[in-house]
Design a protein around this motif. Structure first.
Motif, mmCIF file in Angstrom:
data_model
loop_
_atom_site.group_PDB
_atom_site.id
_atom_site.type_symbol
_atom_site.label_atom_id
_atom_site.label_comp_id
_atom_site.label_asym_id
_atom_site.label_seq_id
_atom_site.Cartn_x
_atom_site.Cartn_y
_atom_site.Cartn_z
ATOM 1 N N GLY A 10 -49.165 -8.357 -30.912
ATOM 2 C CA GLY A 10 -48.954 -8.434 -32.419
ATOM 3 C C GLY A 10 -48.573 -7.219 -33.950
ATOM 4 N N SER A 11 -48.733 -7.067 -34.331
ATOM 5 C CA SER A 11 -49.000 -6.818 -35.654
ATOM 6 C C SER A 11 -50.026 -6.614 -36.435
ATOM 7 C CB SER A 11 -47.110 -6.245 -36.318
ATOM 8 O OG SER A 11 -46.362 -6.548 -35.416
ATOM 9 N N VAL A 12 -50.443 -5.547 -36.727
ATOM 10 C CA VAL A 12 -52.157 -5.787 -37.471
ATOM 11 C C VAL A 12 -52.081 -3.921 -38.507
ATOM 12 C CG1 VAL A 12 -53.564 -4.544 -36.345
ATOM 13 C CG2 VAL A 12 -54.494 -6.062 -38.196
ATOM 14 N N GLN A 13 -52.693 -4.285 -39.830
ATOM 15 C CA GLN A 13 -52.435 -2.935 -40.511
ATOM 16 C C GLN A 13 -53.756 -2.077 -39.801
ATOM 17 O OE1 GLN A 13 -52.829 -4.785 -44.952
ATOM 18 N NE2 GLN A 13 -50.372 -4.333 -44.809
ATOM 19 N N PRO A 14 -53.835 -0.770 -40.329
ATOM 20 C CA PRO A 14 -55.312 -0.523 -39.698
ATOM 21 C C PRO A 14 -56.027 -1.007 -40.156
ATOM 22 C CG PRO A 14 -53.058 1.051 -39.892
ATOM 23 C CD PRO A 14 -52.753 -0.683 -40.468
ATOM 24 N N GLY A 15 -56.955 -0.701 -39.512
ATOM 25 C CA GLY A 15 -58.117 -0.773 -39.668
ATOM 26 C C GLY A 15 -58.394 -3.057 -39.960
ATOM 27 N N GLY A 16 -57.269 -3.088 -39.029
ATOM 28 C CA GLY A 16 -57.564 -5.134 -38.392
ATOM 29 C C GLY A 16 -57.791 -5.526 -37.776
ATOM 30 N N SER A 17 -58.321 -5.628 -37.068
ATOM 31 C CA SER A 17 -58.704 -6.901 -35.992
ATOM 32 C C SER A 17 -57.652 -7.755 -34.553
ATOM 33 C CB SER A 17 -59.541 -7.449 -35.894
ATOM 34 O OG SER A 17 -60.592 -6.632 -36.416
ATOM 35 N N LEU A 18 -57.632 -7.796 -32.979
ATOM 36 C CA LEU A 18 -56.493 -8.387 -32.475
ATOM 37 C C LEU A 18 -56.554 -8.804 -31.750
ATOM 38 C CD1 LEU A 18 -52.814 -6.344 -33.121
ATOM 39 C CD2 LEU A 18 -53.267 -9.293 -33.907
ATOM 40 N N THR A 19 -56.617 -10.096 -30.974
ATOM 41 C CA THR A 19 -57.701 -10.633 -29.479
ATOM 42 C C THR A 19 -56.345 -10.210 -28.612
ATOM 43 O OG1 THR A 19 -59.668 -11.267 -30.162
ATOM 44 C CG2 THR A 19 -58.900 -12.389 -28.561
ATOM 45 N N LEU A 20 -56.693 -10.146 -27.714
ATOM 46 C CA LEU A 20 -55.254 -10.293 -26.583
ATOM 47 C C LEU A 20 -56.192 -10.923 -25.162
ATOM 48 C CD1 LEU A 20 -54.556 -6.712 -25.632
ATOM 49 C CD2 LEU A 20 -53.325 -8.975 -27.569
ATOM 50 N N SER A 21 -55.481 -11.879 -24.925
ATOM 51 C CA SER A 21 -56.437 -12.784 -23.353
ATOM 52 C C SER A 21 -55.542 -12.825 -22.314
ATOM 53 C CB SER A 21 -56.595 -14.448 -24.105
ATOM 54 O OG SER A 21 -57.383 -14.527 -24.830
ATOM 55 N N CYS A 22 -56.140 -12.828 -21.140
ATOM 56 C CA CYS A 22 -55.387 -12.596 -19.779
ATOM 57 C C CYS A 22 -55.953 -13.694 -18.608
ATOM 58 C CB CYS A 22 -55.679 -11.830 -19.156
ATOM 59 S SG CYS A 22 -55.001 -11.109 -17.985
ATOM 60 N N SER A 81 -61.718 -2.798 -36.032
ATOM 61 C CA SER A 81 -60.632 -0.967 -36.376
ATOM 62 C C SER A 81 -59.614 -0.616 -35.784
ATOM 63 C CB SER A 81 -62.298 -0.447 -35.973
ATOM 64 O OG SER A 81 -63.562 -0.998 -36.645
ATOM 65 N N LEU A 82 -58.553 -1.112 -35.747
ATOM 66 C CA LEU A 82 -57.729 -0.799 -34.835
ATOM 67 C C LEU A 82 -57.166 -0.191 -35.941
ATOM 68 C CD1 LEU A 82 -56.512 -3.937 -33.688
ATOM 69 C CD2 LEU A 82 -56.346 -2.040 -32.426
ATOM 70 N N LYS A 83 -56.342 1.477 -35.054
ATOM 71 C CA LYS A 83 -55.834 2.105 -35.643
ATOM 72 C C LYS A 83 -54.024 2.987 -35.828
ATOM 73 C CE LYS A 83 -59.880 4.944 -34.634
ATOM 74 N NZ LYS A 83 -60.710 6.149 -34.359
ATOM 75 N N THR A 84 -53.649 3.154 -36.181
ATOM 76 C CA THR A 84 -51.921 3.850 -35.315
ATOM 77 C C THR A 84 -51.715 4.348 -34.233
ATOM 78 O OG1 THR A 84 -51.855 5.906 -36.441
ATOM 79 C CG2 THR A 84 -51.192 3.708 -38.611
ATOM 80 N N GLU A 85 -52.904 4.903 -33.546
ATOM 81 C CA GLU A 85 -52.890 5.334 -32.304
ATOM 82 C C GLU A 85 -52.999 4.452 -31.513
ATOM 83 O OE1 GLU A 85 -54.962 6.973 -35.093
ATOM 84 O OE2 GLU A 85 -56.522 7.299 -33.700
#
Length: 125
Positions: A10-22, A81-85
């Motif tokens: 999904g979408s998040v702002q820089p510094g945010g967190s996300l979790t992916l599952s497989c 700590s997600l970054k734009t990159e």
């Protein structure tokens, strides 16, 4: 059903967190790759189900954590700590061969037996 099915993203702002599952069975090891527009697919984090070893790309060390949920049979990627990159399509990958080192899995895309369909992660302010 596809061998590997991803969820999360999904979408998040820089510094945010996300979790992916497989989710997917029959694989010795699973990992996460990503591909940004115009760039090659790269290994992000991989988990060896036989010995529990992990491998992380330098760019995500200390921010991403890959782990296995035995009860659910899933491998998750916790991204902090997600970054734009970090913006890319993230793919789950699976290997059947129990003797493939986790570092090889994450650095040699030809070693992958199956790929998930991909899920978009966008980091933007």
């Amino acid at each position: 059903q596809a061998p590997l099915v991803e969820s999360g993203g999904g979408s998040v702002q820089p510094g945010g967190s996300l979790t992916l599952s497989c989710e997917g069975s029959g694989f010795t090891s699973k990992g996460w790759f990503r591909q940004a527009p115009g760039k090659a697919r790269e290994g992000v984090a991989c988990f060896n189900g036989n010995d529990g070893t992990t491998y992380y790309a330098d760019s995500v060390k200390g921010r991403f954590t890959v782990s296995r949920d035995n009860a659910k049979g899933t491998v998750t990627l916790k991204m902090n700590s997600l970054k734009t990159e970090d913006t890319a399509v993230y793919y789950c990958a699976g290997i059947i061969n129990p003797f493939t080192p986790v570092q090889t899995m994450c650095t040699v895309t030809q070693a992958i037996d199956y790929w998930g369909q991909g899920t978009q992660v966008t980091v933007s302010s």
